[in-house]
Design an enzyme around this catalytic site. Structure first.
Site, PDB file in Angstrom:
ATOM      1  N   SER A  19      67.661  58.838  61.753  1.00 31.30           N
ATOM      2  CA  SER A  19      67.812  60.256  61.413  1.00 31.30           C
ATOM      3  C   SER A  19      68.292  60.998  62.647  1.00 31.30           C
ATOM      4  CB  SER A  19      66.457  60.831  60.988  1.00 31.30           C
ATOM      5  OG  SER A  19      66.471  62.253  61.048  1.00 31.30           O
ATOM      6  N   TYR A  75      57.536  60.756  62.281  1.00 30.17           N
ATOM      7  CA  TYR A  75      58.786  60.286  61.673  1.00 30.17           C
ATOM      8  C   TYR A  75      59.901  60.246  62.718  1.00 30.17           C
ATOM      9  CZ  TYR A  75      62.853  60.614  58.436  1.00 30.17           C
ATOM     10  OH  TYR A  75      64.042  60.439  57.770  1.00 30.17           O
TER      11      TYR A  75
HETATM   12  N1  LIG Z   1      68.064  62.081  52.437  1.00 26.39           N
HETATM   13  C1  LIG Z   1      68.269  62.553  53.667  1.00 26.39           C
HETATM   14  O1  LIG Z   1      68.816  63.627  53.855  1.00 26.39           O
HETATM   15  C2  LIG Z   1      67.851  61.748  54.865  1.00 26.39           C
HETATM   16  C3  LIG Z   1      67.895  62.352  56.124  1.00 26.39           C
HETATM   17  C4  LIG Z   1      67.507  61.618  57.253  1.00 26.39           C
HETATM   18  C5  LIG Z   1      67.131  60.283  57.095  1.00 26.39           C
HETATM   19  N2  LIG Z   1      67.093  59.716  55.852  1.00 26.39           N
HETATM   20  C6  LIG Z   1      66.665  58.312  55.758  1.00 26.39           C
HETATM   21  O2  LIG Z   1      67.497  57.617  54.849  1.00 26.39           O
HETATM   22  C7  LIG Z   1      66.741  56.645  54.138  1.00 26.39           C
HETATM   23  C8  LIG Z   1      66.879  56.875  52.644  1.00 26.39           C
HETATM   24  O3  LIG Z   1      66.571  58.217  52.354  1.00 26.39           O
HETATM   25  P1  LIG Z   1      66.243  58.733  50.894  1.00 26.39           P
HETATM   26  O4  LIG Z   1      66.331  60.203  50.929  1.00 26.39           O
HETATM   27  O5  LIG Z   1      67.049  57.996  49.891  1.00 26.39           O
HETATM   28  O6  LIG Z   1      64.687  58.315  50.878  1.00 26.39           O
HETATM   29  P2  LIG Z   1      63.721  57.882  49.727  1.00 26.39           P
HETATM   30  O7  LIG Z   1      62.341  58.236  50.142  1.00 26.39           O
HETATM   31  O8  LIG Z   1      64.213  58.362  48.412  1.00 26.39           O
HETATM   32  O9  LIG Z   1      63.915  56.298  49.749  1.00 26.39           O
HETATM   33  C9  LIG Z   1      63.240  55.409  50.484  1.00 26.39           C
HETATM   34  C10 LIG Z   1      63.117  54.140  49.645  1.00 26.39           C
HETATM   35  O10 LIG Z   1      62.411  53.193  50.444  1.00 26.39           O
HETATM   36  C11 LIG Z   1      61.456  52.581  49.622  1.00 26.39           C
HETATM   37  N3  LIG Z   1      60.361  52.119  50.456  1.00 26.39           N
HETATM   38  C12 LIG Z   1      59.551  52.879  51.254  1.00 26.39           C
HETATM   39  N4  LIG Z   1      58.626  52.113  51.828  1.00 26.39           N
HETATM   40  C13 LIG Z   1      58.858  50.840  51.391  1.00 26.39           C
HETATM   41  C14 LIG Z   1      58.221  49.598  51.623  1.00 26.39           C
HETATM   42  N5  LIG Z   1      57.139  49.499  52.395  1.00 26.39           N
HETATM   43  N6  LIG Z   1      58.711  48.503  51.019  1.00 26.39           N
HETATM   44  C15 LIG Z   1      59.792  48.585  50.205  1.00 26.39           C
HETATM   45  N7  LIG Z   1      60.431  49.731  49.939  1.00 26.39           N
HETATM   46  C16 LIG Z   1      59.967  50.847  50.528  1.00 26.39           C
HETATM   47  C17 LIG Z   1      60.993  53.664  48.651  1.00 26.39           C
HETATM   48  O11 LIG Z   1      60.355  53.113  47.498  1.00 26.39           O
HETATM   49  C18 LIG Z   1      62.314  54.349  48.356  1.00 26.39           C
HETATM   50  O12 LIG Z   1      62.984  53.756  47.245  1.00 26.39           O
HETATM   51  C19 LIG Z   1      65.293  56.784  54.635  1.00 26.39           C
HETATM   52  O13 LIG Z   1      65.063  55.835  55.657  1.00 26.39           O
HETATM   53  C20 LIG Z   1      65.260  58.192  55.196  1.00 26.39           C
HETATM   54  O14 LIG Z   1      64.285  58.338  56.207  1.00 26.39           O
HETATM   55  C21 LIG Z   1      67.445  60.427  54.739  1.00 26.39           C
END
Ligand SMILES: NC(=O)c1ccc[n+]([C@@H]2O[C@H](COP(=O)([O-])OP(=O)(O)OC[C@H]3O[C@@H](n4cnc5c(N)ncnc54)[C@H](O)[C@@H]3O)[C@@H](O)[C@H]2O)c1
Length: 249
Positions: A134, A148
């Site tokens: 991130s 985080y």
């Molecule tokens: N959406 C954004 O704007 C944004 C911004 C910064 C970083 N991110 C990063 O991008 C990635 C995806 O983001 P998102 O918004 O789609 O998040 P999200 O929370 O929708 O998706 C995360 C996925 O990881 C899975 N997961 C979590 N822990 C797990 C585990 N122990 N075992 C197996 N699966 C597991 C969850 O079930 C989920 O499907 C994440 O790492 C998030 O931190 C997203």
């Protein structure tokens, strides 16, 4: 579009909006996709349910993929979570710190530990690992969820070390520094808190969310041989946020 023809790609955290978009993009680029998540899902040519913080489940998942499909070329580590109890360190419990670090950093350690040996054994040896981080890993933030941000900074350093360590083996390891990507969860946060989006948009140089197509396209590029000279780095996917100093008009 054919960036990933014949490549076997594991997408970890595939049930999420970004994970699903990346899995779809990989498939459109010709890949065979294994979607992995702790939740029930239907993403990928082959779907796996596994808790990626559990070492035995991670190891078994990779062993099974290679037993079935004979090779592994790409690992996209998308999994992660945010926790409402994760605020200032002064207010965050040790349990929240551990939960956040397990899901965002330890899971990537385990995925690399048990997945990369298969990349090294694939003929011809090589492959690409992309880890989700991130922009919060690159800046100090007054309002960050600090556990985080620290976990994502750990992902960046793990990526840098592994990328350099493996550079001559043809396994590349990169991270993406996501800025705000438009997902239903992101939207819901701002819908619950009217005004918060306007305050933030001032500091987003492009003044908008990134799209799922932009996110998945960048990750497909990093997965592909077209990015063959890029390793050990964290690619900003943030509309310029980490490079900007902005003053409200
Ligand atoms: N959406 C954004 O704007 C944004 C911004 C910064 C970083 N991110 C990063 O991008 C990635 C995806 O983001 P998102 O918004 O789609 O998040 P999200 O929370 O929708 O998706 C995360 C996925 O990881 C899975 N997961 C979590 N822990 C797990 C585990 N122990 N075992 C197996 N699966 C597991 C969850 O079930 C989920 O499907 C994440 O790492 C998030 O931190 C997203």
């Amino acid at each position: 579009m054919s960036l990933l023809v014949d490549k076997v790609c594991v997408v970890n955290g595939a049930a999420s909006t970004i994970g699903r978009a990346v899995a779809d993009r990989f498939a459109r680029e010709g890949a065979f996709v294994i979607g992995v998540d702790k939740d029930d899902h239907t993403v990928g040519n082959h779907t796996v349910r596994a808790d990626l913080t559990d070492e035995s489940q991670v190891q078994a998942m990779y062993d099974d993929v290679v037993d079935r499909y004979g090779r592994l070329d790409v690992i996209y580590n998308n999994m992660g979570l945010m926790d409402r109890g994760d605020q200032s360190v002064l207010d965050t419990s040790l349990q929240t710190w551990r939960t956040v670090h397990d899901a965002n950093l330890t899971s990537i350690f385990l995925s690399c530990k048990h997945g990369i040996p298969h990349l090294l054994n694939t003929e011809p040896s090589g492959g690409s690992v992309i880890n989700s981080a991130s922009f919060l890993a690159a800046v100090g933030s007054a309002t960050a969820p600090m556990a985080y941000a620290a976990a994502k900074a750990g992902v960046v350093q793990l990526t840098r070390d592994l990328g350099v360590h493996l550079a001559r083996s043809k396994v590349r390891v990169n991270a993406v520094l996501f800025g705000p990507i438009e997902t239903p969860d992101q939207r819901a946060v701002f819908d619950r808190n009217p005004g918060a989006l306007e305050k933030r948009l001032v500091h987003w140089p492009m003044g908008r969310f990134g799209t799922l197509e932009e996110a998945s396209g960048t990750i497909a590029f990093l997965a592909s041989d077209d990015s063959g000279f890029i390793t050990a780095t964290a690619v900003p996917l943030d509309g310029g946020i980490t490079e900007a100093f902005t003053v409200p008009e």
